[in-house]
Design an enzyme around this catalytic site. Structure first.
Site, mmCIF file in Angstrom:
data_model
loop_
_atom_site.group_PDB
_atom_site.id
_atom_site.type_symbol
_atom_site.label_atom_id
_atom_site.label_comp_id
_atom_site.label_asym_id
_atom_site.label_seq_id
_atom_site.Cartn_x
_atom_site.Cartn_y
_atom_site.Cartn_z
ATOM 1 C CE LYS A 73 1.191 7.545 -1.139
ATOM 2 N NZ LYS A 73 0.888 6.724 0.034
ATOM 3 C CG ASP A 85 18.624 0.600 -0.189
ATOM 4 O OD1 ASP A 85 18.855 0.964 -1.370
ATOM 5 O OD2 ASP A 85 19.518 0.272 0.624
ATOM 6 C CG ASN A 94 5.625 8.651 1.664
ATOM 7 O OD1 ASN A 94 6.846 8.667 1.536
ATOM 8 N ND2 ASN A 94 5.042 8.463 2.825
ATOM 9 N N GLY A 136 -4.972 -6.708 4.032
ATOM 10 C CA GLY A 136 -4.778 -5.789 2.916
ATOM 11 C C GLY A 136 -3.467 -6.051 2.198
ATOM 12 C CG ASN A 160 -5.746 -7.945 -0.523
ATOM 13 O OD1 ASN A 160 -6.182 -7.035 0.172
ATOM 14 N ND2 ASN A 160 -5.638 -7.847 -1.839
ATOM 15 N NE ARG A 161 -11.886 -6.460 -2.498
ATOM 16 C CZ ARG A 161 -12.408 -5.288 -2.825
ATOM 17 N NH1 ARG A 161 -13.668 -5.030 -2.539
ATOM 18 N NH2 ARG A 161 -11.678 -4.362 -3.429
ATOM 19 C CG LEU A 225 -1.859 1.849 8.259
ATOM 20 C CD1 LEU A 225 -1.509 0.929 9.403
ATOM 21 C CD2 LEU A 225 -1.340 1.284 6.951
ATOM 22 N N GLY A 248 -4.568 5.327 13.536
ATOM 23 C CA GLY A 248 -3.719 5.659 12.383
ATOM 24 C C GLY A 248 -3.231 7.101 12.307
HETATM 25 P P1 NAP Z 1 -4.720 0.775 -1.775
HETATM 26 O O1 NAP Z 1 -3.369 0.565 -2.331
HETATM 27 O O2 NAP Z 1 -5.818 1.267 -2.653
HETATM 28 O O3 NAP Z 1 -5.196 -0.617 -1.087
HETATM 29 C C1 NAP Z 1 -6.499 -0.759 -0.577
HETATM 30 C C2 NAP Z 1 -6.613 -2.088 0.153
HETATM 31 O O4 NAP Z 1 -7.924 -2.159 0.741
HETATM 32 C C3 NAP Z 1 -6.472 -3.322 -0.761
HETATM 33 O O5 NAP Z 1 -5.867 -4.360 -0.045
HETATM 34 C C4 NAP Z 1 -7.952 -3.646 -1.050
HETATM 35 O O6 NAP Z 1 -8.178 -4.994 -1.378
HETATM 36 C C5 NAP Z 1 -8.576 -3.351 0.285
HETATM 37 N N1 NAP Z 1 -10.020 -3.129 0.173
HETATM 38 C C6 NAP Z 1 -10.636 -2.032 -0.348
HETATM 39 N N2 NAP Z 1 -11.977 -2.200 -0.310
HETATM 40 C C7 NAP Z 1 -12.197 -3.431 0.241
HETATM 41 C C8 NAP Z 1 -13.366 -4.176 0.547
HETATM 42 N N3 NAP Z 1 -14.595 -3.690 0.294
HETATM 43 N N4 NAP Z 1 -13.229 -5.391 1.121
HETATM 44 C C9 NAP Z 1 -11.982 -5.894 1.386
HETATM 45 N N5 NAP Z 1 -10.841 -5.233 1.118
HETATM 46 C C10 NAP Z 1 -10.946 -4.009 0.549
HETATM 47 O O7 NAP Z 1 -4.700 1.816 -0.558
HETATM 48 P P2 NAP Z 1 -3.468 2.112 0.446
HETATM 49 O O8 NAP Z 1 -2.686 3.266 -0.061
HETATM 50 O O9 NAP Z 1 -2.794 0.823 0.726
HETATM 51 O O10 NAP Z 1 -4.271 2.639 1.745
HETATM 52 C C11 NAP Z 1 -5.064 1.759 2.511
HETATM 53 C C12 NAP Z 1 -5.595 2.465 3.756
HETATM 54 O O11 NAP Z 1 -4.502 2.856 4.583
HETATM 55 C C13 NAP Z 1 -6.382 3.743 3.465
HETATM 56 O O12 NAP Z 1 -7.458 3.821 4.370
HETATM 57 C C14 NAP Z 1 -5.396 4.862 3.752
HETATM 58 O O13 NAP Z 1 -6.012 6.067 4.155
HETATM 59 C C15 NAP Z 1 -4.623 4.234 4.916
HETATM 60 N N6 NAP Z 1 -3.266 4.798 5.054
HETATM 61 C C16 NAP Z 1 -2.988 5.446 6.214
HETATM 62 C C17 NAP Z 1 -1.723 5.990 6.407
HETATM 63 C C18 NAP Z 1 -1.435 6.702 7.692
HETATM 64 O O14 NAP Z 1 -0.469 7.478 7.730
HETATM 65 N N7 NAP Z 1 -2.184 6.441 8.753
HETATM 66 C C19 NAP Z 1 -0.735 5.861 5.393
HETATM 67 C C20 NAP Z 1 -1.057 5.169 4.222
HETATM 68 C C21 NAP Z 1 -2.340 4.650 4.063
HETATM 69 P P3 NAP Z 1 -8.161 -5.467 -2.935
HETATM 70 O O15 NAP Z 1 -6.704 -5.654 -3.285
HETATM 71 O O16 NAP Z 1 -8.957 -6.709 -2.920
HETATM 72 O O17 NAP Z 1 -8.800 -4.358 -3.731
#
Ligand code: NAP
Length: 281
Positions: A73, A85, A94, A136, A160-161, A225, A248
């Site tokens: 990505k 933009d 994406n 997050g 965020n964690r 989400l 989501g």
């Molecule tokens: P990402 O960039 O990997 O970010 C993951 C996030 O989750 C970070 O803020 C991370 O915190 C947090 N996290 C992970 N494990 C954790 C834990 N044990 N405790 C606390 N925080 C935790 O992933 P992303 O692309 O943003 O996606 C995030 C979620 O959104 C996924 O479930 C994905 O499937 C979903 N999503 C859905 C759609 C949709 O169309 N519905 C689109 C995009 C994404 P840290 O920074 O502390 O690691």
């Protein structure tokens, strides 16, 4: 739409590594069949070291574009000739459009999918009426925050964690975005009217996410989400508190809309039939 079988099929796909988990082929191929379009949407497993060559080959083969998933990505932005933009602001794409002149445009449609999903379920939602809380600070959070700001939200509180990641997002976004400590949930939720989980917590195989929502204002919307499972513990808690919830899966459908329109020249339909197809998996 009338199919002209004398024409070559329209081609698009999704690139990632791995790619087996992607729900995009099922979604786009469903839309292709319901619109009776002579086209194919193909999952393509592409390793990071092969990314540039693969995109060049897809352009050469006449693909109209591709969706992009983990781990490409961010890196596709430097390969694309131009970026929208919103993709530039988010720092990730994406969706890629392969233009007629062979140039590649990178887009990020997650923020669009996020707000269209809310509006489709809850047309009365108005980001302007109160603060938003975003749990997050990953890629999805960035798209959601940009979308909220463009909808006129007065304030976004990010938790965020890993606090530094939230601070890096907030850095250039001005005084409508603030960072709150991950453990200060009660303080963050005070007066919030849009509350979003953008972490991967609650996803199948991940720890659950069960914050205390008992003091949340009764007109708040709670959005997750995560779409696997579709009803997460976070949403269950919100429902028990009498709050409106939005899952989501709709965002997944709406983020796919701009790509489908561009590649296949048709406006796809998001309806209960589509939702049922994914709910009954
Ligand atoms: P990402 O960039 O990997 O970010 C993951 C996030 O989750 C970070 O803020 C991370 O915190 C947090 N996290 C992970 N494990 C954790 C834990 N044990 N405790 C606390 N925080 C935790 O992933 P992303 O692309 O943003 O996606 C995030 C979620 O959104 C996924 O479930 C994905 O499937 C979903 N999503 C859905 C759609 C949709 O169309 N519905 C689109 C995009 C994404 P840290 O920074 O502390 O690691």
């Amino acid at each position: 739409m009338i199919t002209d079988n004398t024409k070559k099929p329209l081609l698009a796909g999704v690139i990632g590594h791995p790619i087996d988990h992607s729900k995009s082929p099922k979604l786009h191929n469903y839309w292709l069949s319901t619109h009776n379009i002579n086209g194919f949407y193909i999952p393509l497993d592409i390793k990071p070291q092969d990314l540039t060559k693969s995109i060049e080959s897809l352009v050469m083969l006449g693909f109209r574009g591709v969706n992009v998933t983990i781990p490409h990505k961010v890196s596709v932005l430097s390969i694309a000739d131009t970026a929208t933009d919103r993709a530039s602001m988010i720092g990730a794409a994406n969706t890629l459009y392969f233009n007629k002149d062979g140039k590649v445009t990178a887009d990020n449609t997650d923020g669009y999918g996020f707000k269209q999903n809310i509006k489709s379920v809850d047309p009365m939602w108005n980001a302007k009426v109160g603060p938003a809380v975003v749990f997050g600070a990953g890629g999805a959070a960035k798209a959601v925050i940009h979308s909220l700001l463009s909808e006129g939200v007065p304030l976004v509180r990010i938790l965020n964690r890993t606090r530094i990641k939230a601070e890096m997002i907030a850095e250039n976004l001005g005084n409508r975005v603030e960072v709150i400590d991950w453990y200060a949930i009660k303080e963050a939720l005070n007066g919030a009217t849009t509350i979003i989980n953008t972490t991967s917590l609650g996803m199948l195989g991940q720890p659950t996410f069960e914050p205390d929502l008992s003091n949340v204002s009764s007109d708040a919307r709670v959005i997750d989400l995560v779409y696997n499972p579709i009803e997460t513990d976070f949403l269950k808690i919100a429902k028990k508190c009498g709050l409106k919830t939005i899952d989501g899966i709709g965002m997944l459908f709406f983020q796919a809309e701009p790509g489908f329109k561009n590649w296949f020249n048709a406006a796809p339909v998001v309806d209960e039939k589509l939702r049922a197809l994914f709910l009954n998996e």
